[in-house]
Design a protein around this motif. Structure first.
Motif, PDB file in Angstrom:
ATOM      1  N   LYS A  25      -4.503  -7.951   7.689  1.00 13.49           N
ATOM      2  CA  LYS A  25      -4.809  -7.714   6.382  1.00 13.49           C
ATOM      3  C   LYS A  25      -3.726  -7.974   5.284  1.00 13.49           C
ATOM      4  N   ALA A  26      -2.672  -7.389   5.495  1.00 12.82           N
ATOM      5  CA  ALA A  26      -1.699  -7.235   4.765  1.00 12.82           C
ATOM      6  C   ALA A  26      -1.089  -8.687   4.433  1.00 12.82           C
ATOM      7  N   GLU A  27      -0.917  -9.488   5.766  1.00 13.12           N
ATOM      8  CA  GLU A  27      -0.632 -10.723   5.629  1.00 13.12           C
ATOM      9  C   GLU A  27      -1.434 -11.656   4.671  1.00 13.12           C
TER      10      GLU A  27
ATOM     11  N   MET B 177      -1.445 -13.612  -2.783  1.00 15.76           N
ATOM     12  CA  MET B 177      -0.369 -13.311  -3.896  1.00 15.76           C
ATOM     13  C   MET B 177       0.500 -14.598  -3.964  1.00 15.76           C
TER      14      MET B 177
ATOM     15  N   MET C 267      -3.469 -10.865   2.328  1.00  8.13           N
ATOM     16  CA  MET C 267      -3.141 -10.494   0.830  1.00  8.13           C
ATOM     17  C   MET C 267      -1.866 -10.998   0.412  1.00  8.13           C
ATOM     18  N   ASP C 268      -0.740 -11.146   1.193  1.00  2.23           N
ATOM     19  CA  ASP C 268       0.387 -11.885   0.762  1.00  2.23           C
ATOM     20  C   ASP C 268       0.216 -13.277   0.639  1.00  2.23           C
TER      21      ASP C 268
END
Lengths: 156, 344
Positions: free
Chosen positions: B28-30, B36, B32-33
């Motif tokens: 999930k974090a990736e 971005m 979002m990255d």
């Protein structure tokens, strides 16, 4: 926040975040989803926690906020059946489960923080950004409602 | 009861292992990255293109007071000017020329920004037909602070966005973003929408495969959060709360500053709303046609959300049933525990 710290927090606080989220949204998959989002936010967190307790409170607050977001979403509002994913095994559990599910999500969350996590009224007020008086009132009413429901069902 | 309650939660364990969970969090974090990074590219659009966006926005009235803030209760243009100064550099990017976003209102403080935008078809046709629609989307909020570099979501405590449909068939979305620090100030706020999913009671389903980004630079002004007050710094209001709480929590009365401001379906306070939203407080909105709407309030940080209390049974609302948002733009006064406060 670095990976080691995230892992440390996951191991230590994931069950708490999951249970707190579940107490409000009452679906395993949603609670898991919220837990993931909480820790994604932790990955992004660039500040520093004053203490371990500060981190725990932060996780609680974010979990509650995300659960509230989910409850507010249009999709959640029209689907309220909560018959699966329930950790009830006995008739007594079923009675308790039904009683808990009849409480509002906010009441359940406050009861959970108070009873299970052992937070004081003052701490819960801080987490919820509320007042001790409001939390005390909510706690008292929730407790009374739960007791009444269980008594009516002869489970207590 | 405590033992049984705790026993219930003891049995409640996460469905996946910590390793699986961590992998999911990283994915999930990736994701979002990745968004971005796409976002950063989008910011670096040529000046000419940016100007064109600006001109387009101006042409559609995006910068005008009336267009921007007609959704507000505010009618005082001098305050509106202050509000207007709180945002600039409004940009819209859409993957589909048929759809765009229009920012309708923004307000907030230095650690919280909230507002409303609409997703509309560029040809003016309605997106939705009549009826109640549930709308959702993949979405996220981002920010870039020029001083700190691409710190993005750092310090963002909470974000929420929920959708509704407008009378003319557009998709309306309210957003609220809170920060643990003051990272919102002079910050470029970005709201991403990735696909719109809609369904109604008739079983109609609709998916619009569109990716959109609404960006604006936000700086709160002193008046941004006080565009609408109930009674202003009203001593009687403070006394009422003092009476109510002095026996148990007198010290907490002091944190209330009596400021209320209105935004869409929200009343916004610049102090702790829980004093107002306590179960002990009965709140009624008095509408411009004289009707009275008894409300159940929920709170989110410093904002109160109002719902109609259709049958007068507040317990119904605590169970999350039959909630219907109130259009507080038509409210002329608020009555709290029998005391009436005119909306200026």
């Amino acid at each position: 926040m670095d990976n080691d710290s995230i892992e440390k927090y996951v191991k230590k606080y994931r069950p708490m975040v999951y249970r707190l989220a579940y107490s409000m949204v009452r679906r395993c998959e949603d609670a898991e989803d919220i837990s993931q989002d909480v820790f994604v936010r932790l990955c992004r967190f660039r500040g520093e926690f004053d203490s371990e307790e500060g981190a725990r409170a932060w996780l609680c607050r974010v979990a509650i906020n995300l659960a509230k977001d989910m409850l507010k979403s249009a999709n959640r509002r029209c689907t309220a059946e909560l018959t699966e994913d329930i950790p009830a095994k006995t008739n007594e559990d079923t009675g308790l489960l039904e009683a808990i599910q009849r409480l509002s999500p906010e009441d359940t969350a406050v009861l959970y923080l108070f009873y299970y996590e052992g937070y004081s009224v003052k701490d819960i007020a801080r987490i919820r950004r509320s007042t001790s008086a409001a939390i005390r009132t909510r706690l008292s009413r929730a407790r009374e409602r739960l007791r009444k429901m269980l008594t009516e069902e002869d489970y207590i | 009861m405590k033992e049984r309650f705790n026993g219930y939660f003891d049995k409640l364990t996460p469905p996946t292992t910590d390793d699986e969970f961590l992998a999911a969090v990283r994915r999930k974090a990736e994701k979002m990255d990745k968004k971005m990074r796409i976002n950063k590219k989008a910011i670096a659009i040529p000046v000419a293109a940016a100007l064109m966006v600006g001109v387009t926005a101006a042409a559609t009235g995006l910068f005008g007071f009336n267009e921007l803030f007609s959704g507000y209760i505010v009618s005082d243009e001098s305050i509106g000017d202050e509000l207007l100064s709180t945002i600039n550099e409004v940009k819209v990017n859409s993957s589909d020329d048929d759809y765009t976003m229009e920012l309708k209102s923004v307000t907030g403080t230095k650690d919280r920004v909230m507002g409303r935008f609409e997703i509309v078809r560029t040809d003016g046709a309605p997106i939705l037909t009549e009826g109640d629609w549930d709308i959702t989307s993949h979405w996220f909020v981002n920010s870039i602070n020029e001083n700190d570099g691409p710190s993005l979501v750092s310090g963002w405590e909470a974000q929420c966005l929920w959708f509704d449909s407008t009378e003319n068939g557009n998709v309306s979305a309210y957003f609220e973003i809170a920060s643990t620090s003051y990272t919102i100030v002079d910050t470029s706020v970005m709201l991403y929408i990735d696909n719109l999913y809609m369904g109604n009671e008739r079983g109609d389903k609709l998916m619009i495969p569109v990716t959109m980004c609404l960006e604006f630079n936000y700086t709160p002004s002193e008046k941004a959060s006080v565009e609408k007050r109930i009674g202003g710094k009203n001593n009687s209001f403070e006394m009422m709360l003092n009476t109510r709480y002095s026996d148990t929590e007198s010290v907490e009365v002091n944190i209330l500053e009596n400021y209320f401001s209105c935004l869409g379906g929200w009343i916004y306070l610049d102090s702790d709303s829980s004093l107002i939203c306590s179960d002990e407080n009965e709140i009624t909105l008095i509408m411009d046609d004289g009707t009275e709407v008894m409300c159940y309030t929920t709170w989110y940080g410093k904002a109160i959300e109002f719902f109609y209390c259709v049958d007068g049974d507040r317990d119904e609302f605590r169970e999350g049933k039959s909630m219907s948002a109130v259009d507080i733009s038509k409210a002329v006064a608020v009555r709290i525990n029998g005391m009436e406060f005119p909306l200026e």
